[in-house]
Every structure is written in C-alpha cells, then in structure tokens.
Design a protein around this motif. Sequence first.
Motif, mmCIF file in Angstrom:
data_model
loop_
_atom_site.group_PDB
_atom_site.id
_atom_site.type_symbol
_atom_site.label_atom_id
_atom_site.label_comp_id
_atom_site.label_asym_id
_atom_site.label_seq_id
_atom_site.Cartn_x
_atom_site.Cartn_y
_atom_site.Cartn_z
ATOM 1 N N SER A 11 2.312 0.188 11.631
ATOM 2 C CA SER A 11 1.797 0.630 10.326
ATOM 3 C C SER A 11 2.396 1.976 9.943
ATOM 4 O O SER A 11 2.257 2.965 10.668
ATOM 5 N N SER A 12 3.043 2.018 8.786
ATOM 6 C CA SER A 12 3.676 3.274 8.353
ATOM 7 C C SER A 12 2.614 4.354 8.093
ATOM 8 O O SER A 12 2.845 5.535 8.364
ATOM 9 N N ARG A 16 2.364 8.073 9.978
ATOM 10 C CA ARG A 16 2.301 9.403 9.333
ATOM 11 C C ARG A 16 1.335 10.312 10.089
ATOM 12 O O ARG A 16 1.625 11.466 10.392
ATOM 13 N N LEU A 35 -2.922 -5.673 13.065
ATOM 14 C CA LEU A 35 -3.010 -6.199 11.693
ATOM 15 C C LEU A 35 -2.598 -7.672 11.594
ATOM 16 O O LEU A 35 -2.797 -8.308 10.556
ATOM 17 N N GLN A 42 -8.153 -5.868 11.253
ATOM 18 C CA GLN A 42 -8.700 -4.944 10.242
ATOM 19 C C GLN A 42 -9.734 -5.622 9.356
ATOM 20 O O GLN A 42 -10.511 -4.962 8.662
ATOM 21 N N VAL A 56 -5.681 0.462 8.227
ATOM 22 C CA VAL A 56 -5.461 1.592 9.126
ATOM 23 C C VAL A 56 -4.597 2.594 8.368
ATOM 24 O O VAL A 56 -3.849 2.190 7.480
ATOM 25 N N PRO A 57 -4.693 3.887 8.683
ATOM 26 C CA PRO A 57 -5.450 4.471 9.782
ATOM 27 C C PRO A 57 -6.870 4.856 9.374
ATOM 28 O O PRO A 57 -7.226 4.859 8.199
ATOM 29 N N GLN A 68 -7.695 7.326 4.782
ATOM 30 C CA GLN A 68 -6.613 7.757 3.879
ATOM 31 C C GLN A 68 -5.727 8.779 4.600
ATOM 32 O O GLN A 68 -6.136 9.912 4.865
ATOM 33 N N SER A 69 -4.508 8.347 4.870
ATOM 34 C CA SER A 69 -3.630 9.158 5.719
ATOM 35 C C SER A 69 -3.443 10.586 5.207
ATOM 36 O O SER A 69 -3.478 11.541 5.988
ATOM 37 N N GLN A 108 4.532 2.272 -0.685
ATOM 38 C CA GLN A 108 3.780 1.580 0.370
ATOM 39 C C GLN A 108 2.675 0.637 -0.142
ATOM 40 O O GLN A 108 2.642 -0.527 0.244
ATOM 41 N N ASN A 112 2.322 -3.459 0.586
ATOM 42 C CA ASN A 112 1.450 -3.524 1.758
ATOM 43 C C ASN A 112 1.254 -4.985 2.182
ATOM 44 O O ASN A 112 1.393 -5.904 1.368
ATOM 45 N N LEU A 113 0.911 -5.145 3.445
ATOM 46 C CA LEU A 113 0.738 -6.492 4.023
ATOM 47 C C LEU A 113 -0.102 -7.420 3.141
ATOM 48 O O LEU A 113 0.318 -8.530 2.818
ATOM 49 N N SER A 114 -1.276 -6.947 2.713
ATOM 50 C CA SER A 114 -2.169 -7.842 1.971
ATOM 51 C C SER A 114 -1.567 -8.221 0.617
ATOM 52 O O SER A 114 -1.756 -9.341 0.134
HETATM 53 N N1 LIG Z 1 -3.761 4.713 1.198
HETATM 54 C C1 LIG Z 1 -4.003 4.286 2.544
HETATM 55 C C2 LIG Z 1 -3.224 3.013 2.777
HETATM 56 C C3 LIG Z 1 -3.532 2.382 4.115
HETATM 57 C C4 LIG Z 1 -2.761 1.070 4.292
HETATM 58 O O1 LIG Z 1 -2.292 0.440 3.341
HETATM 59 N N2 LIG Z 1 -2.646 0.639 5.565
HETATM 60 C C5 LIG Z 1 -1.947 -0.578 5.854
HETATM 61 C C6 LIG Z 1 -0.998 -0.378 7.016
HETATM 62 S S1 LIG Z 1 0.259 0.813 6.643
HETATM 63 C C7 LIG Z 1 -2.948 -1.641 6.269
HETATM 64 O O2 LIG Z 1 -3.873 -1.351 6.991
HETATM 65 N N3 LIG Z 1 -2.747 -2.884 5.825
HETATM 66 C C8 LIG Z 1 -3.612 -3.947 6.195
HETATM 67 C C9 LIG Z 1 -3.677 -5.037 5.179
HETATM 68 O O3 LIG Z 1 -3.005 -4.948 4.152
HETATM 69 O O4 LIG Z 1 -4.413 -6.006 5.418
HETATM 70 C C10 LIG Z 1 -3.600 5.392 3.524
HETATM 71 O O5 LIG Z 1 -2.740 6.206 3.175
HETATM 72 O O6 LIG Z 1 -4.183 5.487 4.609
#
Ligand SMILES: N[C@@H](CCC(=O)N[C@@H](CS)C(=O)NCC(=O)O)C(=O)O
Length: 203
Positions: A11-12, A16, A35, A42, A56-57, A68-69, A108, A112-114
């Motif tokens: 996970s990018s 971070r 994930l 998740q 995550v995270p 929120q990173s 991002q 994102n994955l979803s």
């Molecule tokens: N804005 C959030 C974005 C978090 C995010 O998109 N995380 C992704 C991994 S990088 C995730 O958990 N994706 C799971 C999904 O899409 O089901 C942050 O900066 O923490």
Amino acid sequence: MQMTLYSYFRSSCSWRVRAALSLKGLDYEIEAVNLIKDGGQQLSEDYKKINLMAQVPALKVDDTVITQSLSIMEYLEEICPEPSLLPKTALERAKVREICLIIGSGIQPLQNLSVLQYIAKNEGNEKKLEWAKHVIEKGFEALEKLLVSCSGKYCFGDSITFADCFLVPQIYNAKSFLEFFTNGWILLNSRWQLWFNVRCLKI
Ligand SMILES: N[C@@H](CCC(=O)N[C@@H](CS)C(=O)NCC(=O)O)C(=O)O
C-alpha cells in the motif's frame, strides 16, 4: 507511548507513513492488513471499526486511532519535530503539502484498489487499465512540471520532506502498474525511474 500501524506492504499510503516513522526513528509495531487475502481483510467488520473507510493505514496511539496518511504524518511531525520532514517557512511548507496532495488527492485515490475493482467489474479489465494509465499520466505530468521549480536533491530542495514520502511509493505503484501495458516502461520516463531507484533505497 505505544504505536501500532495497520499497514499493507504494497500500500502506497501505508508506505508514506512507514517512511516518516523510520526517518524519525520512532518505534512502532505493524499489524498487517492484507488488502487481497480473504477478499480483503480491510473489509472485515472488525477492521472497519478501526478505519471507517476500510483502508490502510491507521495508526493506533495508545487507545486512539488516527487515519489518513497525511494527518498521521502531521501528528508524527508534531510529536517528534526532529528530524523535520517539513521545510522552515509557511510558504515552503504549503508547497510541500501541494506535492503531497497532488499525489494524495489527484492520483492515488483515483486508481485505488476499490476504484479499479469497481471499473473492472462494471466496464471490464481493459477500461480499468485505460483509466489507471490516464490518471497516472496526468498526475505525473503535473508533478514533473512542479518539481522542476522546487526540487534539489529531493522533491523540495536538498532535504527529505513529506513530499518524498509520498512520491517514492507512488512511483513504485505506477511502475508496477505500467508494466501491465505493452509500452510500460516508456510511459514512466527515465527521470522517474532514476528518482525511484535512488530515493527508494534511501528511505
Ligand atoms: N486518503 C487515505 C487513502 C487510504 C487508501 O486509499 N488506502 C488504500 C491502500 S494505499 C486502501 O486501503 N485500499 C483498500 C481498498 O481500496 O479496498 C490516506 O491517505 O490514508
């Protein structure tokens, strides 16, 4: 103080935060959230209590969870100001956050994955890849122009900042993504490849 980071290695956004934690030399434990496995850990009811967005995270600090990173990284900067991951003046800090948010809002989340799973399910795999390519190209073109005016050894001048913590994982993500395309590496030009190779070893 006890810190636990809910994280996935690929996970990018988690990367971070891991970068910021390690650059600041802070101790923390990892709680892995896969994930992909089990249809996405998740999405479990238990994890959704930790991160309401099922992402995550998440950083647990004693009994409080922060998600929120960028918000997590700002917190780390406040509790551990040295080494600082932000420049000295308000204007410079705003520029660093601008780089972070181009990545964190303009690239991002759009791939994102979803989001990609949704496109693949409704429009097919080809459309998914087309969309990802479009988002990556648009974002990286903007970044490239912006960094011409502010980068030194790193994204902003000669010190590592939040911007590097955001950029390196996003290049890794783009690199792995674009390898799916026939002309993969061509899209990610040599400058970015070099940036990734050099910076990722340091962080
Ligand atoms: N804005 C959030 C974005 C978090 C995010 O998109 N995380 C992704 C991994 S990088 C995730 O958990 N994706 C799971 C999904 O899409 O089901 C942050 O900066 O923490």
